[in-house]
Write a protein that holds these residues in place. Structure first.
Motif, short mmCIF file in Angstrom:
data_model
loop_
_atom_site.label_atom_id
_atom_site.label_comp_id
_atom_site.label_asym_id
_atom_site.label_seq_id
_atom_site.Cartn_x
_atom_site.Cartn_y
_atom_site.Cartn_z
N PRO A 7 66.44 32.54 58.37
CA PRO A 7 67.33 31.74 57.50
C PRO A 7 66.50 30.94 56.49
O PRO A 7 65.34 30.62 56.75
CB PRO A 7 68.04 30.80 58.49
N TRP A 8 67.11 30.62 55.34
CA TRP A 8 66.40 29.83 54.32
C TRP A 8 66.12 28.44 54.88
O TRP A 8 67.00 27.79 55.44
CB TRP A 8 67.27 29.72 53.06
N VAL A 9 64.84 28.03 54.80
CA VAL A 9 64.48 26.68 55.28
C VAL A 9 64.18 25.83 54.05
O VAL A 9 63.28 26.16 53.28
CB VAL A 9 63.24 26.75 56.20
N PRO A 10 64.97 24.74 53.84
CA PRO A 10 64.71 23.95 52.64
C PRO A 10 63.29 23.39 52.68
O PRO A 10 62.77 23.10 53.75
CB PRO A 10 65.75 22.83 52.70
N PRO A 11 62.67 23.28 51.51
CA PRO A 11 61.32 22.74 51.49
C PRO A 11 61.34 21.28 51.98
O PRO A 11 62.38 20.63 52.00
CB PRO A 11 60.94 22.81 50.01
N SER A 12 60.20 20.79 52.42
CA SER A 12 60.11 19.36 52.78
C SER A 12 58.86 18.79 52.15
O SER A 12 57.91 19.53 51.87
CB SER A 12 60.09 19.20 54.29
N MET A 13 58.89 17.49 51.90
CA MET A 13 57.76 16.86 51.20
C MET A 13 57.39 15.54 51.85
O MET A 13 58.18 14.94 52.57
CB MET A 13 58.14 16.60 49.75
N ARG A 14 56.18 15.09 51.51
CA ARG A 14 55.72 13.75 51.94
C ARG A 14 56.08 12.79 50.80
O ARG A 14 55.56 12.93 49.68
CB ARG A 14 54.21 13.75 52.19
N ARG A 124 52.93 19.01 34.58
CA ARG A 124 53.66 20.07 35.31
C ARG A 124 54.21 19.52 36.64
O ARG A 124 54.01 20.10 37.70
CB ARG A 124 52.75 21.26 35.58
N ARG A 125 54.83 18.37 36.53
CA ARG A 125 55.46 17.74 37.70
C ARG A 125 56.94 17.54 37.44
O ARG A 125 57.36 17.39 36.28
CB ARG A 125 54.79 16.40 38.01
N THR A 126 57.73 17.50 38.48
CA THR A 126 59.16 17.26 38.36
C THR A 126 59.41 15.79 38.09
O THR A 126 58.85 14.93 38.76
CB THR A 126 59.89 17.67 39.66
N LEU A 127 60.23 15.52 37.08
CA LEU A 127 60.73 14.16 36.84
C LEU A 127 62.25 14.24 36.92
O LEU A 127 62.88 14.95 36.12
CB LEU A 127 60.29 13.63 35.47
N ALA A 128 62.82 13.56 37.92
CA ALA A 128 64.28 13.51 38.06
C ALA A 128 64.73 12.07 37.88
O ALA A 128 63.95 11.14 38.11
CB ALA A 128 64.69 14.03 39.43
N ARG A 294 72.06 11.92 49.15
CA ARG A 294 71.39 12.98 49.91
C ARG A 294 71.31 14.26 49.10
O ARG A 294 70.29 14.95 49.07
CB ARG A 294 72.15 13.22 51.22
N ARG A 295 72.39 14.58 48.38
CA ARG A 295 72.37 15.79 47.52
C ARG A 295 71.36 15.62 46.42
O ARG A 295 70.69 16.57 46.01
CB ARG A 295 73.78 16.03 46.96
N GLU A 296 71.22 14.37 45.93
CA GLU A 296 70.23 14.10 44.86
C GLU A 296 68.82 14.36 45.39
O GLU A 296 67.99 14.99 44.72
CB GLU A 296 70.36 12.64 44.40
N LEU A 297 68.55 13.90 46.62
CA LEU A 297 67.22 14.12 47.22
C LEU A 297 66.96 15.61 47.42
O LEU A 297 65.89 16.13 47.07
CB LEU A 297 67.12 13.39 48.56
N ASP A 298 67.94 16.33 47.98
CA ASP A 298 67.76 17.78 48.22
C ASP A 298 67.51 18.53 46.91
O ASP A 298 66.65 19.42 46.85
CB ASP A 298 69.01 18.34 48.92
N ASP A 299 68.24 18.14 45.86
CA ASP A 299 68.05 18.79 44.56
C ASP A 299 66.64 18.52 44.04
O ASP A 299 65.95 19.41 43.55
CB ASP A 299 69.09 18.27 43.54
N PHE A 300 66.19 17.27 44.19
CA PHE A 300 64.84 16.87 43.73
C PHE A 300 63.77 17.67 44.47
O PHE A 300 62.88 18.26 43.85
CB PHE A 300 64.65 15.37 43.96
N VAL A 301 63.86 17.70 45.79
CA VAL A 301 62.84 18.40 46.60
C VAL A 301 62.83 19.89 46.27
O VAL A 301 61.77 20.49 46.11
CB VAL A 301 63.08 18.15 48.10
#
Ligand SMILES: NC(=O)c1ccc[n+]([C@@H]2O[C@H](COP(=O)([O-])OP(=O)(O)OC[C@H]3O[C@@H](n4cnc5c(N)ncnc54)[C@H](O)[C@@H]3O)[C@@H](O)[C@H]2O)c1
Length: 345
Positions: A7-14, A124-128, A294-301
């Motif tokens: 199954p797709w495992v969402p990425p996780s970050m520090r 080359r970094r994400t800015l949300a 929570r959706r905002e965090l998941d979209d960011f990650v």
């Protein structure tokens, strides 16, 4: 070669959270509840940082640099500090190679916001940006339904975001503090910024002469927008209404419910022209309730991991700020104003 077919495992970050105030505490809770690792809380008011760190079993730091020198290197930070500090903190974080989710408004001025967007591109970094209502299920529902033509052609989009005078007023009035949420939602649903903005409003009770009520008209050309925002209402209302040529849709941001009204006309009875046979059909759509933060965090990650733009990225933050400033210019000029939309490098 091993091919992973599970199954797709969402990425996780520090992730580190910078700012242990009202929003910082909410972000820390949401990160801790997610698959990501909350590696620290930063706040010069160390007691505040320690209190939040204790709550979520992580470390407290007095500055961004202390977090960067900490035992575990962050991959991203969430900046939830006063708006006037966003520029400096975000540029330092991008310079350190981190991805950044910064609260709204992105900055206190357009040149700073633009520097932040350019720096993220160069690094080359994400800015949300924390335009949280884009992540509200009822806004996602409206966006998808409009794209599918479910209600016909949209004619006007209007919002009401009113409540009591907040306990503590920052250095900005209701347009930049809460009105910017709906400016962004209407830009999102209209597919881009308005050509011009006309607004009326002023100061009734808020200290420092800040505007505590405003009505904005936003001309998108193909659709018209209206934003009502104030701090003078004894109850909290957060509504979005779509007037389309086949239906009227009223969305409640808080309840995450949409009510769709349609009218059908029966055949006219030439013997009774007073009775126009009209039938109104009301469809109530209760969406699966989800926490927009929570959706905002998941979209960011996911944006950080995939390299795609976040749903509310730096350009979106810059655009919402430019439209908010045009609304504030119109408040004082009494004329329609055009948003200062500069091409990002
Ligand atoms: N998305 C939303 O719905 C929403 C709601 C409220 C506030 N906000 C935004 O969130 C941001 C923070 O607002 P708040 O209500 O949480 O403010 P707050 O005053 O409650 O908290 C801000 C915290 O930042 C800390 N701080 C100040 N400078 C710092 C620095 N250099 N490094 C680390 N921490 C620092 C302060 O000590 C304070 O604890 C603002 O930009 C605001 O516009 C967004």
């Amino acid at each position: 070669m091993d091919v992973y077919i599970g199954p797709w495992v969402p990425p996780s970050m520090r992730i580190g959270v910078v700012g242990a105030g009202v929003m910082g505490r909410n972000h820390a809770r949401v990160v801790h509840q997610s698959r990501n690792t909350l590696i620290g809380i930063v706040d010069p008011v160390l007691e505040g940082a320690r209190e939040v760190a204790r709550l979520h079993g992580t470390e407290a730091y007095g500055s961004l640099e202390e977090l960067l020198d900490g035992p575990v290197a962050p991959e991203a930070v969430i900046v939830a500090t006063p708006t006037e500090t966003h520029g400096d903190l975000v540029l330092r974080a991008l310079d350190a190679g981190l991805h950044v989710l910064v609260e709204k408004p992105i900055a206190t001025d357009i040149p700073t916001a633009r520097r932040m967007v350019d720096a993220a591109k160069d690094a080359r970094r994400t800015l949300a940006v924390g335009h949280i209502e884009r992540h509200n299920p009822v806004v996602a529902f409206a966006k998808k339904a409009l794209a599918e033509g479910r209600f016909g052609k949209p004619i006007t989009l209007s919002t009401r975001r009113v409540s009591n005078l907040p306990g503590r007023i920052r250095d900005v009035g209701c347009v930049l503090d809460i009105g910017i949420h709906d400016i962004d939602v209407l830009d999102h649903l209209a597919g881009g910024p308005p050509k011009r903005v006309f607004s009326v409003g002023g100061n009734h009770a808020a200290k420092g002469g800040l505007e505590d009520h405003a009505n904005l008209l936003l001309d998108y050309g193909h659709v018209k927008g209206a934003v009502e925002v104030n701090w003078l209402t004894p109850r909290k209302v957060r509504k979005l209404a779509l007037t389309c040529d086949e239906a009227f849709v009223e969305c409640d941001y808080i309840e995450q419910v949409a009510e769709v009204s349609r009218t059908t006309f029966g055949a006219l009875d030439p013997g009774d022209l007073y009775q126009v046979p009209v039938q109104t059909h009301l469809e109530r759509i209760e969406l699966i309730k989800e926490e927009p933060l929570r959706r905002e965090l998941d979209d960011f990650v996911d944006a950080c991991a995939s390299g795609r733009p976040a749903l509310a990225d730096g350009e979106v933050g810059l655009q919402a700020l430019a439209v908010a400033f045009a609304a504030l210019r119109s408040l004082s000029s009494g004329r329609p104003e055009e948003p200062e939309l500069l091409e990002v490098a």
